[in-house]
Design a protein around this motif. Structure first.
Motif, short mmCIF file in Angstrom:
data_model
loop_
_atom_site.label_atom_id
_atom_site.label_comp_id
_atom_site.label_asym_id
_atom_site.label_seq_id
_atom_site.Cartn_x
_atom_site.Cartn_y
_atom_site.Cartn_z
N HIS A 218 0.85 -1.18 0.00
CA HIS A 218 0.00 0.00 0.00
C HIS A 218 0.90 1.24 0.00
O HIS A 218 1.87 1.31 0.74
CB HIS A 218 -0.90 0.00 1.24
CG HIS A 218 -1.88 1.13 1.26
ND1 HIS A 218 -3.11 1.06 0.66
CD2 HIS A 218 -1.79 2.38 1.80
CE1 HIS A 218 -3.76 2.21 0.84
NE2 HIS A 218 -2.97 3.02 1.52
N GLU B 46 -7.82 4.70 -0.37
CA GLU B 46 -8.42 3.62 0.42
C GLU B 46 -9.60 2.98 -0.30
O GLU B 46 -10.34 3.65 -1.03
CB GLU B 46 -8.91 4.17 1.77
CG GLU B 46 -7.83 4.84 2.61
CD GLU B 46 -6.98 3.85 3.36
OE1 GLU B 46 -7.37 2.66 3.42
OE2 GLU B 46 -5.94 4.26 3.90
N VAL B 47 -9.77 1.69 -0.09
CA VAL B 47 -10.97 0.99 -0.56
C VAL B 47 -12.13 1.39 0.33
O VAL B 47 -12.07 1.25 1.56
CB VAL B 47 -10.77 -0.54 -0.52
CG1 VAL B 47 -12.07 -1.25 -0.86
CG2 VAL B 47 -9.67 -0.95 -1.49
N ARG B 48 -13.19 1.90 -0.27
CA ARG B 48 -14.35 2.33 0.51
C ARG B 48 -15.36 1.18 0.59
O ARG B 48 -16.20 0.98 -0.28
CB ARG B 48 -15.01 3.57 -0.12
CG ARG B 48 -15.93 4.28 0.85
CD ARG B 48 -16.50 5.55 0.27
NE ARG B 48 -16.91 6.46 1.33
CZ ARG B 48 -17.56 7.61 1.12
NH1 ARG B 48 -17.86 7.97 -0.11
NH2 ARG B 48 -17.87 8.38 2.13
N ARG B 49 -15.26 0.45 1.65
CA ARG B 49 -16.13 -0.71 1.82
C ARG B 49 -17.27 -0.38 2.78
O ARG B 49 -17.18 0.54 3.59
CB ARG B 49 -15.31 -1.89 2.38
CG ARG B 49 -14.84 -1.65 3.79
CD ARG B 49 -13.69 -2.53 4.19
NE ARG B 49 -13.35 -2.34 5.60
CZ ARG B 49 -12.70 -1.29 6.06
NH1 ARG B 49 -12.31 -0.34 5.25
NH2 ARG B 49 -12.44 -1.18 7.36
N SER C 261 -19.00 -5.68 4.50
CA SER C 261 -18.42 -6.24 3.29
C SER C 261 -16.99 -6.71 3.55
O SER C 261 -16.35 -6.31 4.51
CB SER C 261 -18.43 -5.19 2.16
OG SER C 261 -17.60 -4.09 2.53
N GLN C 262 -16.51 -7.56 2.68
CA GLN C 262 -15.19 -8.15 2.82
C GLN C 262 -14.23 -7.54 1.80
O GLN C 262 -14.60 -7.27 0.66
CB GLN C 262 -15.26 -9.67 2.61
CG GLN C 262 -16.10 -10.38 3.65
CD GLN C 262 -15.50 -10.29 5.04
OE1 GLN C 262 -14.30 -10.39 5.23
NE2 GLN C 262 -16.36 -10.12 6.03
N PHE C 263 -12.99 -7.34 2.22
CA PHE C 263 -11.96 -6.82 1.33
C PHE C 263 -11.40 -7.94 0.49
O PHE C 263 -11.06 -9.00 1.00
CB PHE C 263 -10.85 -6.17 2.16
CG PHE C 263 -9.67 -5.73 1.34
CD1 PHE C 263 -9.75 -4.59 0.55
CD2 PHE C 263 -8.49 -6.44 1.36
CE1 PHE C 263 -8.67 -4.17 -0.21
CE2 PHE C 263 -7.40 -6.03 0.60
CZ PHE C 263 -7.49 -4.90 -0.18
N SER C 264 -11.33 -7.73 -0.82
CA SER C 264 -10.77 -8.72 -1.73
C SER C 264 -10.07 -8.00 -2.87
O SER C 264 -10.73 -7.31 -3.65
CB SER C 264 -11.88 -9.62 -2.29
OG SER C 264 -11.38 -10.40 -3.37
N PRO C 265 -8.74 -8.14 -3.00
CA PRO C 265 -8.04 -7.46 -4.09
C PRO C 265 -8.57 -7.82 -5.47
O PRO C 265 -8.64 -6.97 -6.35
CB PRO C 265 -6.59 -7.93 -3.91
CG PRO C 265 -6.48 -8.31 -2.48
CD PRO C 265 -7.82 -8.86 -2.10
N ASP D 46 -12.12 -6.29 -5.85
CA ASP D 46 -12.03 -4.83 -5.92
C ASP D 46 -11.45 -4.36 -7.25
O ASP D 46 -11.68 -3.23 -7.68
CB ASP D 46 -11.20 -4.29 -4.76
CG ASP D 46 -11.92 -4.45 -3.43
OD1 ASP D 46 -13.16 -4.57 -3.46
OD2 ASP D 46 -11.26 -4.48 -2.38
N HIS E 145 -15.77 -2.44 -4.94
CA HIS E 145 -15.79 -1.30 -4.03
C HIS E 145 -15.24 -0.08 -4.76
O HIS E 145 -14.51 -0.21 -5.74
CB HIS E 145 -14.93 -1.57 -2.79
CG HIS E 145 -15.47 -2.62 -1.89
ND1 HIS E 145 -14.91 -3.88 -1.79
CD2 HIS E 145 -16.53 -2.63 -1.06
CE1 HIS E 145 -15.60 -4.61 -0.93
NE2 HIS E 145 -16.59 -3.89 -0.48
#
Length: 227
Positions: free
Chosen positions: A158, A176-179, A183-187, A190, A195
């Motif tokens: 990052h 930043e990823v705006r989730r 919700s779940q973070f997933s590269p 995304d 997101h």
């Protein structure tokens, strides 16, 4: 097999491997992740496009290849046109750390920012949230630092850019990823617009401390030599 036919076969193989295969994978994943439909319908749409890609590759080595290529091109163009219509949501039940987005104005040498994040992080889920309005004198800008926070091994980091001022204050910018909250973070997801992204101005105590001390990531600092 004649030399001309061999060259033609090699050409169609290259087209299949270098063009049709990656385009098919991309389109199928785009349909799976972003088609506004139930899961079964998204899976079916992705599967149909994979079958279309395979059928097109097989058709390249038979008569009628140009018809197959035309059908494939039209189908892929349709996916691209639909993809371009996807817009980021105007609102949502955002996670607290990305609930706001930094905005600002410049008046001469004075930069005034609203919603600068300055959270006090204890763990990823335990923190004291603070958002503030701050002003910076751009004529006193002194340093520019690059932070790389490696969170998935040496291949993925990052990036944070931090601007330092003569009074010792630092303004760190992070994309930043705006989730949403649940919700779940997933590269991978995304990368297919699951997101949205926002630009956040933060203190170093917030964004850098979060990654180095709270999450235990390998964070590296580079002082940039630039006017």
């Amino acid at each position: 097999m004649t030399a001309g036919r061999l060259a033609s076969t090699i050409g169609w193989i290259c087209l299949s491997a270098l063009v049709i295969a990656p385009l098919t994978v991309w389109a199928a994943m785009a349909l799976w992740f972003r088609l506004p439909a139930p899961e079964w319908a998204r899976a079916a749409a992705a599967g149909v496009f994979v079958i279309l890609g395979l059928a097109t590759v097989l058709a390249l080595f038979r008569r009628g290849r140009w018809v197959a290529l035309s059908v494939y091109a039209l189908a892929f163009a349709g996916v691209v046109v639909w993809w371009g219509t996807i817009q980021p949501p105007a609102g949502g039940d955002w996670a607290p750390d990305v609930a706001r987005q930094t905005t600002g104005t410049i008046d001469g040498d004075t930069l005034t920012l609203s919603d600068v994040r300055d959270f006090d992080w204890r763990t990823d889920n335990d923190f004291t949230g603070r958002w503030s309005k701050r002003s910076y004198d751009l004529s006193t800008l002194k340093t520019l630092d690059l932070f790389l926070a490696y969170w998935a091994g040496p291949e993925m980091a990052h990036v944070i850019m931090s601007f330092g001022f003569e009074d010792g204050d630092y303004l760190a910018w992070s994309v930043e990823v705006r989730r949403e909250r649940n919700s779940q973070f997933s590269p991978i997801a995304d990368a297919f617009k699951s997101h949205t992204l926002i630009y956040l101005a933060t203190t170093e105590r917030d964004s850098v401390h979060l990654r180095s001390n709270v999450r235990g990531e390998d964070v590296r600092l580079y002082r940039l030599s630039t006017p």
